[in-house]
Design an enzyme around this catalytic site. Structure first.
Site, mmCIF file in Angstrom:
data_model
loop_
_atom_site.group_PDB
_atom_site.id
_atom_site.type_symbol
_atom_site.label_atom_id
_atom_site.label_comp_id
_atom_site.label_asym_id
_atom_site.label_seq_id
_atom_site.Cartn_x
_atom_site.Cartn_y
_atom_site.Cartn_z
ATOM 1 N N ASN A 1 0.876 -1.185 0.000
ATOM 2 C CA ASN A 1 0.000 0.000 0.000
ATOM 3 C C ASN A 1 0.906 1.225 0.000
ATOM 4 O O ASN A 1 1.497 1.551 1.030
ATOM 5 C CB ASN A 1 -0.896 -0.030 1.247
ATOM 6 C CG ASN A 1 -1.753 1.240 1.365
ATOM 7 O OD1 ASN A 1 -1.783 2.065 0.442
ATOM 8 N ND2 ASN A 1 -2.439 1.385 2.483
ATOM 9 N N HIS B 1 -9.675 1.405 4.765
ATOM 10 C CA HIS B 1 -8.398 1.566 5.498
ATOM 11 C C HIS B 1 -8.606 2.552 6.650
ATOM 12 O O HIS B 1 -9.371 3.521 6.517
ATOM 13 C CB HIS B 1 -7.313 2.069 4.543
ATOM 14 C CG HIS B 1 -5.945 1.999 5.135
ATOM 15 N ND1 HIS B 1 -5.499 2.930 6.042
ATOM 16 C CD2 HIS B 1 -4.952 1.093 4.989
ATOM 17 C CE1 HIS B 1 -4.269 2.596 6.421
ATOM 18 N NE2 HIS B 1 -3.912 1.495 5.802
ATOM 19 N N GLU C 1 -5.438 -4.709 10.554
ATOM 20 C CA GLU C 1 -4.416 -3.694 10.775
ATOM 21 C C GLU C 1 -4.730 -2.931 12.063
ATOM 22 O O GLU C 1 -5.532 -1.978 12.044
ATOM 23 C CB GLU C 1 -4.401 -2.702 9.609
ATOM 24 C CG GLU C 1 -4.108 -3.320 8.269
ATOM 25 C CD GLU C 1 -3.525 -2.306 7.293
ATOM 26 O OE1 GLU C 1 -2.381 -2.489 6.888
ATOM 27 O OE2 GLU C 1 -4.193 -1.311 6.975
ATOM 28 N N SER D 1 3.444 -2.131 10.545
ATOM 29 C CA SER D 1 4.884 -2.187 10.841
ATOM 30 C C SER D 1 5.538 -3.510 10.433
ATOM 31 O O SER D 1 6.469 -3.971 11.098
ATOM 32 C CB SER D 1 5.134 -1.896 12.331
ATOM 33 O OG SER D 1 4.745 -0.561 12.632
HETATM 34 P P1 13P Z 1 2.935 0.362 7.827
HETATM 35 O O1 13P Z 1 3.437 -0.908 7.183
HETATM 36 O O2 13P Z 1 3.705 1.582 7.405
HETATM 37 O O3 13P Z 1 2.816 0.227 9.299
HETATM 38 O O4 13P Z 1 1.462 0.613 7.254
HETATM 39 C C1 13P Z 1 0.543 -0.418 7.304
HETATM 40 C C2 13P Z 1 -0.616 -0.019 6.486
HETATM 41 O O5 13P Z 1 -1.333 0.913 6.826
HETATM 42 C C3 13P Z 1 -0.855 -0.769 5.249
HETATM 43 O O6 13P Z 1 -2.123 -0.521 4.743
#
Ligand code: 13P
Length: 250
Positions: free
Chosen positions: A8, A94, A164, A208
């Site tokens: 993403n 999201h 997430e 992360s």
């Molecule tokens: P990070 O991998 O930067 O933590 O972001 C995760 C994310 O929001 C993917 O949609």
């Protein structure tokens, strides 16, 4: 296509960035199979990415779609348009869209329906806040997001859910991998018991993820893959994560 590892890119990219990303990716990617990989660039670059991946079996998707397929909706992009550009999936709901664009559960349910109608694979993003996590509300929050997001959806041929936790996004913090595993199992059970006509193809973890910690997540049975933000902006780093995925999940 069985989409399992999605980049993403959020609000990042340029024609130069996109080209360099693929050069870097192919320098470090050790396997022939690209069919489990997806990239969600900003919509304006979908066509550029489709061209860059024309010789490779990498899925391209959007980060969002509108709740309608056409009409007086200045600035919006519909699911059928994304599909028309040969993209194959779309992220929906999201946490950044829920927070910064006030996306409601009703809108998210409409978007899931729209994606399904145009044969785009919807990637429904769910996750609890820091406070909800501290209050031990994770399960109830996720169940509510699934129930509201899939409300009114009858048959969905292919659905992906991305778990997430909001507090893990871009923070360097993550839940323990065994905790993620049991949450993914719970998500699968909820969908199976409450939405028998929904075919849930995968539950991805996001928050992360990088090449240092990916192995611990991919070692868990109920973790089918990952949705990756920051670490996906570097083609080489994304390739390292894809190599780890192939080693552990093939
Ligand atoms: P990070 O991998 O930067 O933590 O972001 C995760 C994310 O929001 C993917 O949609």
């Amino acid at each position: 296509m069985s989409l399992r590892l999605i980049a993403n890119w959020k609000l990042n990219g340029s024609k130069e960035f996109n080209q360099k990303w693929f050069r870097d990716f192919f320098k470090s990617y050790k396997v022939d199979d690209l069919s489990f990989l997806g990239i969600a660039p900003p919509s304006i670059y979908i066509n550029h990415l489709i061209q860059l991946t024309s010789d490779h079996n990498i899925a391209i998707g959007s980060q969002n779609i509108d709740i309608f397929s056409s009409g007086a909706r200045t600035g919006e992009i519909s699911s059928s348009m994304v599909s028309d550009m040969s993209a194959e999936f779309t992220l929906i709901g999201h946490s950044e869209r829920r927070e910064f664009f006030n996306e409601s559960d009703d809108e998210i349910a409409s978007k899931i329906n729209e994606a399904n109608k145009s044969s785009l694979i919807p990637v429904l993003c769910i996750g609890e806040s820091d406070q909800e996590n501290l209050n031990n509300q994770t399960h109830s929050v996720l169940q509510a997001q699934i129930n509201k997001g899939l409300k009114g959806c009858e048959t969905i041929n292919s659905l992906i859910i991305a778990y997430e936790p909001i507090w893990a996004i871009g923070s360097g913090k993550t839940p323990k991998s065994n905790e993620i595993n049991s949450i993914h199992q719970m998500i699968k059970d909820v969908v199976q018991s409450s939405f028998p006509k929904v075919s849930l193809k995968a539950v991805l973890y996001g928050g992360s993820v990088n090449s240092e910690n990916a192995a611990s997540f991919f070692s868990e049975d109920a973790v089918d893959g990952a949705l990756i933000g920051g670490a996906s902006l570097n083609g080489e780093e994304f390739a390292l994560i894809a190599n780890i995925y192939k080693d552990l999940k093939s």
